[in-house]
Motif scaffolding. Structure first.
Motif, PDB file in Angstrom:
ATOM      1  N   THR A  21      44.351  40.114   3.707  1.00 47.70           N
ATOM      2  CA  THR A  21      43.770  39.953   2.316  1.00 47.70           C
ATOM      3  C   THR A  21      43.322  38.509   2.092  1.00 47.70           C
ATOM      4  O   THR A  21      43.203  37.677   3.003  1.00 47.70           O
ATOM      5  N   CYS A  22      42.773  38.370   1.177  1.00 48.16           N
ATOM      6  CA  CYS A  22      41.937  36.966   0.570  1.00 48.16           C
ATOM      7  C   CYS A  22      42.274  36.639  -0.894  1.00 48.16           C
ATOM      8  O   CYS A  22      41.496  37.399  -1.741  1.00 48.16           O
ATOM      9  N   GLU A  23      43.238  36.074  -1.285  1.00 49.68           N
ATOM     10  CA  GLU A  23      43.636  35.872  -2.625  1.00 49.68           C
ATOM     11  C   GLU A  23      42.627  35.123  -3.351  1.00 49.68           C
ATOM     12  O   GLU A  23      42.319  35.087  -4.681  1.00 49.68           O
ATOM     13  N   HIS A  24      41.965  33.908  -2.572  1.00 45.82           N
ATOM     14  CA  HIS A  24      41.184  33.022  -3.321  1.00 45.82           C
ATOM     15  C   HIS A  24      39.937  33.108  -2.789  1.00 45.82           C
ATOM     16  O   HIS A  24      39.073  32.075  -2.406  1.00 45.82           O
ATOM     17  N   GLY A  25      38.905  34.189  -2.715  1.00 48.71           N
ATOM     18  CA  GLY A  25      37.926  34.452  -2.125  1.00 48.71           C
ATOM     19  C   GLY A  25      36.705  33.863  -3.082  1.00 48.71           C
ATOM     20  O   GLY A  25      35.523  33.870  -2.582  1.00 48.71           O
ATOM     21  N   GLY A  26      36.896  33.862  -4.383  1.00 48.14           N
ATOM     22  CA  GLY A  26      35.798  33.369  -5.162  1.00 48.14           C
ATOM     23  C   GLY A  26      36.005  32.534  -6.524  1.00 48.14           C
ATOM     24  O   GLY A  26      37.148  32.228  -6.684  1.00 48.14           O
ATOM     25  N   ASN A  27      35.151  32.088  -7.257  1.00 43.43           N
ATOM     26  CA  ASN A  27      35.219  31.378  -8.113  1.00 43.43           C
ATOM     27  C   ASN A  27      34.776  31.949  -9.390  1.00 43.43           C
ATOM     28  O   ASN A  27      34.482  31.068 -10.373  1.00 43.43           O
ATOM     29  N   GLN A  28      34.850  33.184  -9.521  1.00 40.22           N
ATOM     30  CA  GLN A  28      34.007  33.979 -10.872  1.00 40.22           C
ATOM     31  C   GLN A  28      35.008  33.779 -12.224  1.00 40.22           C
ATOM     32  O   GLN A  28      36.307  33.939 -12.066  1.00 40.22           O
ATOM     33  N   ILE A  29      34.352  33.631 -13.227  1.00 44.84           N
ATOM     34  CA  ILE A  29      35.043  33.777 -14.502  1.00 44.84           C
ATOM     35  C   ILE A  29      34.541  34.891 -15.204  1.00 44.84           C
ATOM     36  O   ILE A  29      33.294  34.611 -15.759  1.00 44.84           O
ATOM     37  N   PRO A  30      35.144  35.817 -15.654  1.00 48.49           N
ATOM     38  CA  PRO A  30      34.760  36.971 -16.565  1.00 48.49           C
ATOM     39  C   PRO A  30      33.982  36.257 -17.811  1.00 48.49           C
ATOM     40  O   PRO A  30      34.537  35.298 -18.142  1.00 48.49           O
ATOM     41  N   LEU A  31      33.118  36.830 -18.167  1.00 49.73           N
ATOM     42  CA  LEU A  31      32.259  36.413 -19.521  1.00 49.73           C
ATOM     43  C   LEU A  31      33.039  36.114 -20.589  1.00 49.73           C
ATOM     44  O   LEU A  31      32.838  35.088 -21.260  1.00 49.73           O
ATOM     45  N   GLU A  32      34.228  36.831 -20.880  1.00 48.68           N
ATOM     46  CA  GLU A  32      34.942  36.591 -22.312  1.00 48.68           C
ATOM     47  C   GLU A  32      35.859  35.495 -21.873  1.00 48.68           C
ATOM     48  O   GLU A  32      36.293  34.894 -23.013  1.00 48.68           O
ATOM     49  N   TYR A  33      36.016  34.975 -20.599  1.00 48.30           N
ATOM     50  CA  TYR A  33      36.903  33.687 -20.606  1.00 48.30           C
ATOM     51  C   TYR A  33      35.946  32.308 -20.163  1.00 48.30           C
ATOM     52  O   TYR A  33      36.511  31.295 -20.123  1.00 48.30           O
ATOM     53  N   GLN A  34      34.688  32.534 -20.084  1.00 47.26           N
ATOM     54  CA  GLN A  34      33.958  31.448 -19.826  1.00 47.26           C
ATOM     55  C   GLN A  34      34.007  30.378 -20.822  1.00 47.26           C
ATOM     56  O   GLN A  34      33.918  29.050 -20.516  1.00 47.26           O
ATOM     57  N   PRO A  35      34.050  30.816 -22.113  1.00 52.99           N
ATOM     58  CA  PRO A  35      34.148  29.576 -22.990  1.00 52.99           C
ATOM     59  C   PRO A  35      35.361  28.444 -23.034  1.00 52.99           C
ATOM     60  O   PRO A  35      35.214  27.595 -23.374  1.00 52.99           O
ATOM     61  N   TYR A  36      36.286  29.058 -22.333  1.00 56.36           N
ATOM     62  CA  TYR A  36      37.394  28.346 -22.073  1.00 56.36           C
ATOM     63  C   TYR A  36      36.999  27.302 -20.740  1.00 56.36           C
ATOM     64  O   TYR A  36      38.161  26.495 -20.393  1.00 56.36           O
TER      65      TYR A  36
ATOM     66  N   MET B 137      34.539  24.827 -19.908  1.00 60.18           N
ATOM     67  CA  MET B 137      33.303  24.205 -20.402  1.00 60.18           C
ATOM     68  C   MET B 137      32.915  23.219 -19.406  1.00 60.18           C
ATOM     69  O   MET B 137      31.630  23.241 -19.152  1.00 60.18           O
ATOM     70  N   ASP B 138      33.807  22.710 -18.557  1.00 58.10           N
ATOM     71  CA  ASP B 138      33.223  21.831 -17.277  1.00 58.10           C
ATOM     72  C   ASP B 138      33.331  22.836 -15.994  1.00 58.10           C
ATOM     73  O   ASP B 138      34.512  23.069 -15.477  1.00 58.10           O
ATOM     74  N   THR B 139      32.202  23.569 -15.812  1.00 62.27           N
ATOM     75  CA  THR B 139      32.183  24.697 -14.737  1.00 62.27           C
ATOM     76  C   THR B 139      32.176  23.740 -13.336  1.00 62.27           C
ATOM     77  O   THR B 139      32.459  24.577 -12.393  1.00 62.27           O
ATOM     78  N   SER B 140      32.074  22.514 -13.153  1.00 64.38           N
ATOM     79  CA  SER B 140      31.896  21.923 -11.985  1.00 64.38           C
ATOM     80  C   SER B 140      33.354  22.058 -11.112  1.00 64.38           C
ATOM     81  O   SER B 140      33.193  22.259  -9.716  1.00 64.38           O
ATOM     82  N   VAL B 141      34.321  22.071 -11.729  1.00 63.31           N
ATOM     83  CA  VAL B 141      35.642  22.057 -11.025  1.00 63.31           C
ATOM     84  C   VAL B 141      35.677  23.546 -10.309  1.00 63.31           C
ATOM     85  O   VAL B 141      36.446  23.688  -9.513  1.00 63.31           O
ATOM     86  N   LEU B 142      34.910  24.486 -10.705  1.00 65.22           N
ATOM     87  CA  LEU B 142      35.132  25.785 -10.075  1.00 65.22           C
ATOM     88  C   LEU B 142      34.417  25.849  -8.910  1.00 65.22           C
ATOM     89  O   LEU B 142      34.878  26.713  -7.962  1.00 65.22           O
ATOM     90  N   ASN B 143      33.651  24.913  -8.376  1.00 62.65           N
ATOM     91  CA  ASN B 143      33.066  24.923  -7.443  1.00 62.65           C
ATOM     92  C   ASN B 143      33.801  23.894  -6.455  1.00 62.65           C
ATOM     93  O   ASN B 143      33.395  23.823  -5.159  1.00 62.65           O
ATOM     94  N   THR B 144      34.965  23.676  -6.410  1.00 58.72           N
ATOM     95  CA  THR B 144      35.791  22.741  -5.611  1.00 58.72           C
ATOM     96  C   THR B 144      37.069  23.434  -5.050  1.00 58.72           C
ATOM     97  O   THR B 144      37.158  24.503  -5.652  1.00 58.72           O
TER      98      THR B 144
END
Length: 226
Positions: A6-21, A23-30
Motif C-alpha cells: 500500500t501507499c497512503e501518501h502517494g499524492g497531493n491532490q485536493i478535491p475541488l470542493e476543498y480547494q478554497p481551504y 489558499m497557500d498551495t505551495s505547501v502541497l508540493n512539500t
C-alpha cells in the motif's frame, strides 16, 4: 502467504470542493503534503503484490496513516471544518481506503492465509535541522518475532544487492508508532505482519526514484516470499 503493498501518501491532490481551504498551495508540493517519490516506488512494486492499494489525496486533507482519534488526523487547513464536513472526509476518503485494505486482509486470514503487508513511504532528509543518516528505513514492531524475522531478512536482502545503502531499523520513526500497520497489527493478532518501508526523499527527482533503488527493493521483497 499473500503480499499486500500500500501507499497512503502517494499524492497531493485536493478535491475541488476543498480547494478554497488551501489558499497557500505551495505547501502541497512539500513533504508536508505527500511522500515524494513514494508512489513511483509503489508502482514498481505493484506487479509483485497479491493485493495493492494507494491514495493520491494529500495528507493535509486527511491523514490516512493515523488513527481516527489522532490529533493530526486533520491538518491546520481542515481542522476548522465543521463536524459534518470532517465526517464526510472520514467517510469518503479515510474509511473507504482503509476498509478496502482491511477487508482483503481479513478475508485471507479467515482462510488461514498469512499476510505480509508492506506500506511504502518516504521521509524528508532534513527535519528540524537534523540530517537523517539513512537511505531506507524498515519500520516494524520489534516485540513480535515474525515481524523481526521479515525485517531482518529484508535488510539482509537489500544489503546483499547494494551494500552501499544505509538501511536502519525503526528509523526515522518507530514501527510501533501510530500508523496503518500498527492499527492492523492490533486488529489482527495472528498471521499478519506489517512493515513500513521509508525511503529518503533525497533520491527523488521530479517524484521519480532511481531505477536501481526500485529494482533493489523489488528483488529484495520477492526474496521474502521464498
Amino acid at each position: 502467504m499473500k503480499l499486500v503493498i500500500t501507499c497512503e501518501h502517494g499524492g497531493n491532490q485536493i478535491p475541488l470542493e476543498y480547494q478554497p481551504y488551501f489558499m497557500d498551495t505551495s505547501v502541497l508540493n512539500t513533504h508536508k503534503g505527500y511522500d515524494l517519490g513514494a508512489l513511483d516506488v509503489f508502482k514498481c512494486l505493484k506487479p509483485i503484490a497479491d493485493y495493492s492499494n494507494f491514495s493520491t489525496i494529500s495528507r493535509l486533507l486527511i491523514e490516512l496513516n493515523r488513527s481516527i482519534n489522532n490529533k493530526n488526523l486533520f491538518s491546520e487547513f481542515t481542522k476548522p471544518l465543521l463536524v459534518e464536513q470532517k465526517q464526510t472526509l472520514i467517510d469518503n476518503y479515510y474509511n473507504t481506503y482503509r476498509q478496502a485494505v482491511t477487508d482483503y486482509i481479513a478475508l485471507q486470514l479467515k482462510h488461514n492465509i498469512s499476510v505480509l503487508h508492506l506500506s511504502i513511504h518516504s521521509f524528508t532528509p532534513v527535519l528540524n535541522l537534523e540530517v537523517r543518516q539513512c537511505d531506507i528505513g524498515i519500520l516494524y514492531d520489534s516485540r513480535l518475532e515474525q515481524e523481526k524475522h521479515y525485517a531482518t531478512k529484508l535488510k539482509r536482502n537489500i544489503i546483499a544487492l547494494n551494500p552501499d545503502y544505509r538501511v536502519r531499523y525503526n528509523y526515522p520513526y518507530l514501527g510501533k508508532a501510530d500508523g496503518f500497520t500498527t492499527a492492523l497489527r492490533q486488529q489482527f493478532k495472528k498471521n499478519y505482519t506489517g512493515i513500513e518501508i521509508e525511503i529518503n526523499q533525497s533520491y527523488s527527482i521530479n517524484d521519480i526514484m532511481p531505477k536501481k533503488l526500485k529494482q533493489v527493493l523489488k528483488h529484495s521483497i520477492i526474496k521474502l516470499k521464498t
